[in-house]
Write an enzyme that holds these catalytic residues in place. Structure first.
Site, PDB file in Angstrom:
ATOM      1  N   TYR A  72       0.922   0.508 -29.194  1.00  0.00           N
ATOM      2  CA  TYR A  72      -0.150   1.377 -29.729  1.00  0.00           C
ATOM      3  C   TYR A  72       0.453   2.312 -30.788  1.00  0.00           C
ATOM      4  CZ  TYR A  72      -3.784   4.831 -30.316  1.00  0.00           C
ATOM      5  OH  TYR A  72      -4.713   5.677 -30.890  1.00  0.00           O
ATOM      6  N   VAL A  94      -7.870  13.124 -27.432  1.00  0.00           N
ATOM      7  CA  VAL A  94      -9.290  13.441 -27.572  1.00  0.00           C
ATOM      8  C   VAL A  94      -9.998  12.785 -26.390  1.00  0.00           C
ATOM      9  CG1 VAL A  94     -11.298  13.343 -29.115  1.00  0.00           C
ATOM     10  CG2 VAL A  94      -8.993  13.095 -30.073  1.00  0.00           C
TER      11      VAL A  94
HETATM   12  P1  NDP Z   1     -13.662   5.002 -28.147  1.00  0.00           P
HETATM   13  O1  NDP Z   1     -13.207   3.942 -27.199  1.00  0.00           O
HETATM   14  O2  NDP Z   1     -14.599   6.032 -27.657  1.00  0.00           O
HETATM   15  O3  NDP Z   1     -14.265   4.323 -29.452  1.00  0.00           O
HETATM   16  C1  NDP Z   1     -13.654   3.228 -30.068  1.00  0.00           C
HETATM   17  C2  NDP Z   1     -14.636   2.599 -31.024  1.00  0.00           C
HETATM   18  O4  NDP Z   1     -13.994   1.487 -31.689  1.00  0.00           O
HETATM   19  C3  NDP Z   1     -15.861   2.050 -30.320  1.00  0.00           C
HETATM   20  O5  NDP Z   1     -17.008   2.356 -31.064  1.00  0.00           O
HETATM   21  C4  NDP Z   1     -15.618   0.540 -30.304  1.00  0.00           C
HETATM   22  O6  NDP Z   1     -16.860  -0.128 -30.354  1.00  0.00           O
HETATM   23  C5  NDP Z   1     -14.853   0.378 -31.618  1.00  0.00           C
HETATM   24  N1  NDP Z   1     -14.101  -0.887 -31.650  1.00  0.00           N
HETATM   25  C6  NDP Z   1     -13.079  -1.257 -30.846  1.00  0.00           C
HETATM   26  N2  NDP Z   1     -12.686  -2.511 -31.154  1.00  0.00           N
HETATM   27  C7  NDP Z   1     -13.476  -2.915 -32.183  1.00  0.00           C
HETATM   28  C8  NDP Z   1     -13.563  -4.118 -32.938  1.00  0.00           C
HETATM   29  N3  NDP Z   1     -12.756  -5.154 -32.696  1.00  0.00           N
HETATM   30  N4  NDP Z   1     -14.484  -4.205 -33.914  1.00  0.00           N
HETATM   31  C9  NDP Z   1     -15.321  -3.148 -34.166  1.00  0.00           C
HETATM   32  N5  NDP Z   1     -15.295  -2.002 -33.485  1.00  0.00           N
HETATM   33  C10 NDP Z   1     -14.372  -1.900 -32.501  1.00  0.00           C
HETATM   34  O7  NDP Z   1     -12.322   5.688 -28.681  1.00  0.00           O
HETATM   35  P2  NDP Z   1     -12.099   6.874 -29.732  1.00  0.00           P
HETATM   36  O8  NDP Z   1     -13.366   7.334 -30.296  1.00  0.00           O
HETATM   37  O9  NDP Z   1     -11.212   7.852 -29.087  1.00  0.00           O
HETATM   38  O10 NDP Z   1     -11.236   6.105 -30.827  1.00  0.00           O
HETATM   39  C11 NDP Z   1     -11.602   6.001 -32.186  1.00  0.00           C
HETATM   40  C12 NDP Z   1     -10.343   5.921 -33.031  1.00  0.00           C
HETATM   41  O11 NDP Z   1      -9.605   7.136 -32.886  1.00  0.00           O
HETATM   42  C13 NDP Z   1      -9.381   4.816 -32.662  1.00  0.00           C
HETATM   43  O12 NDP Z   1      -8.842   4.272 -33.852  1.00  0.00           O
HETATM   44  C14 NDP Z   1      -8.290   5.517 -31.864  1.00  0.00           C
HETATM   45  O13 NDP Z   1      -7.067   4.836 -31.915  1.00  0.00           O
HETATM   46  C15 NDP Z   1      -8.253   6.829 -32.606  1.00  0.00           C
HETATM   47  N6  NDP Z   1      -7.672   7.946 -31.870  1.00  0.00           N
HETATM   48  C16 NDP Z   1      -8.138   8.296 -30.639  1.00  0.00           C
HETATM   49  C17 NDP Z   1      -7.570   9.367 -29.963  1.00  0.00           C
HETATM   50  C18 NDP Z   1      -7.979   9.741 -28.580  1.00  0.00           C
HETATM   51  O14 NDP Z   1      -7.207  10.435 -27.898  1.00  0.00           O
HETATM   52  N7  NDP Z   1      -9.186   9.385 -28.120  1.00  0.00           N
HETATM   53  C19 NDP Z   1      -6.509  10.164 -30.584  1.00  0.00           C
HETATM   54  C20 NDP Z   1      -6.069   9.677 -31.866  1.00  0.00           C
HETATM   55  C21 NDP Z   1      -6.653   8.635 -32.488  1.00  0.00           C
HETATM   56  P3  NDP Z   1     -17.207  -1.507 -29.587  1.00  0.00           P
HETATM   57  O15 NDP Z   1     -16.453  -1.495 -28.297  1.00  0.00           O
HETATM   58  O16 NDP Z   1     -18.704  -1.438 -29.432  1.00  0.00           O
HETATM   59  O17 NDP Z   1     -16.767  -2.556 -30.548  1.00  0.00           O
HETATM   60  C1  8X3 Z   2      -4.527   8.563 -29.022  1.00  0.00           C
HETATM   61  C2  8X3 Z   2      -3.675   9.713 -28.603  1.00  0.00           C
HETATM   62  O1  8X3 Z   2      -1.631  10.255 -27.187  1.00  0.00           O
HETATM   63  O2  8X3 Z   2      -3.478   9.138 -26.095  1.00  0.00           O
HETATM   64  O3  8X3 Z   2      -4.118   8.081 -30.252  1.00  0.00           O
HETATM   65  O4  8X3 Z   2      -2.069   7.926 -27.641  1.00  0.00           O
HETATM   66  S1  8X3 Z   2      -2.659   9.211 -27.330  1.00  0.00           S
END
Ligand code: NDP
Ligand code: 8X3
Length: 257
Positions: free
Chosen positions: A155, A188
């Site tokens: 990741y 988050v």
């Molecule tokens: P969620 O799981 O809440 O949302 C992830 C989103 O990505 C969903 O809408 C999902 O939709 C979509 N998704 C996943 N795979 C696919 C695919 N193959 N095609 C299209 N859409 C896809 O997680 P977050 O909102 O937390 O994550 C959003 C982004 O933020 C990610 O890139 C994550 O790595 C990043 N991030 C998150 C953090 C955290 O701590 N939560 C911190 C830092 C970065 P569906 O399943 O309907 O396809």
């Molecule tokens: C998501 C933040 O620390 O859970 O990118 O990997 S962490």
């Protein structure tokens, strides 16, 4: 602050978490929204919640599917094609395991989504931005791309790749007015950990136990802020964590009373 009224904003992964919060934040600024994810039913329900439903177009897209990305984005309705802002948000983590013990299927999903999916969408959208002489690509990175943590190697590697791709895209766009930003949040609270642990809610809840994580709206704020700087300003990166986090490896948890 630059106005977002009438701007077309394309957000991938808008069926949950940060993607949805970002869509809400842009809608509040009067933007028109193109939203995709794999779960169309979630997108439809979400679009119905937003006030200006006529300014929202949702469609199913799996960003891992290169042909689907190319064909779907090439065949969008004419009135939605001239995108101003692309938010490459779709992403996920799978598993929290030692690299040498992990299931390679987890790696495929993370790299195919977080790296290759982001590349496919970017390749499909950016030429139009260059041609129109305006545009902004905002990629979702992470603290994980800035500092590796144990059992999260792949990741972290996917988000380190996102960081390098953002830097390289900016270099390749020199001489054009198209901007590139990476927004790198720490923890988050979204469905992120539930997805990582394949639906295990108890395990997911433990990630955020006894600390204050960021909320998806905090990240949406940062994204909208970057998008509303004057056109001469390119915000390269925004690294943000909650007050209880210093980096990928240092968090402060209160002792449970
Ligand atoms: P969620 O799981 O809440 O949302 C992830 C989103 O990505 C969903 O809408 C999902 O939709 C979509 N998704 C996943 N795979 C696919 C695919 N193959 N095609 C299209 N859409 C896809 O997680 P977050 O909102 O937390 O994550 C959003 C982004 O933020 C990610 O890139 C994550 O790595 C990043 N991030 C998150 C953090 C955290 O701590 N939560 C911190 C830092 C970065 P569906 O399943 O309907 O396809
Ligand atoms: C998501 C933040 O620390 O859970 O990118 O990997 S962490």
């Amino acid at each position: 602050m630059e106005s977002l009224r009438g701007k077309i904003v394309f957000i991938t992964g808008a069926s949950s978490g940060i993607g949805q919060a970002t869509a809400r934040a842009f809608a509040q600024q009067g933007a028109r929204l193109l939203l995709c994810a794999r779960r169309q039913e979630k997108l439809t329900a979400f679009a119905a919640e937003l006030d200006a439903a006529e300014d929202v177009f949702t469609f199913r897209l799996d960003v891992r599917d290169r042909t689907a990305v190319e064909e779907t984005l090439a065949n969008l309705p004419e009135e939605w094609k001239a995108m101003d802002i692309l938010v490459n948000n779709a992403g996920l983590s799978r598993g929290l395991n030692k690299l040498y013990e992990d299931d390679p299927q987890n790696w495929e999903e993370m790299l195919d989504t977080n790296v290759k999916g982001l590349l496919y969408v970017t390749r499909a959208i950016v030429p139009g931005m260059v041609e129109r002489g305006r545009g902004h690509v905002i990629n979702l990175g992470s603290t994980a791309g800035n500092q590796t943590y144990a059992k999260g190697t792949v990741y972290c590697a996917s988000k380190a790749a996102e960081k390098v791709i953002s830097e390289g895209l900016k270099l390749d766009l020199m001489g054009t007015p198209v901007r590139v930003t990476t927004v790198d949040p720490g923890m988050v609270e979204t469905a992120f950990s539930e997805v990582r642990f394949h639906g295990n809610k108890d395990k997911a809840a433990k990630v955020y136990e006894n600390l204050t994580p960021l909320e998806p709206e905090d990240v949406a704020d940062a994204i909208v802020w970057a998008a509303t700087r004057p056109p001469r300003v390119n915000i390269h990166s925004i690294l943000l964590t909650s007050i209880d986090q210093a980096n990928s490896n240092v968090v402060h948890r209160r002792v449970a009373s």
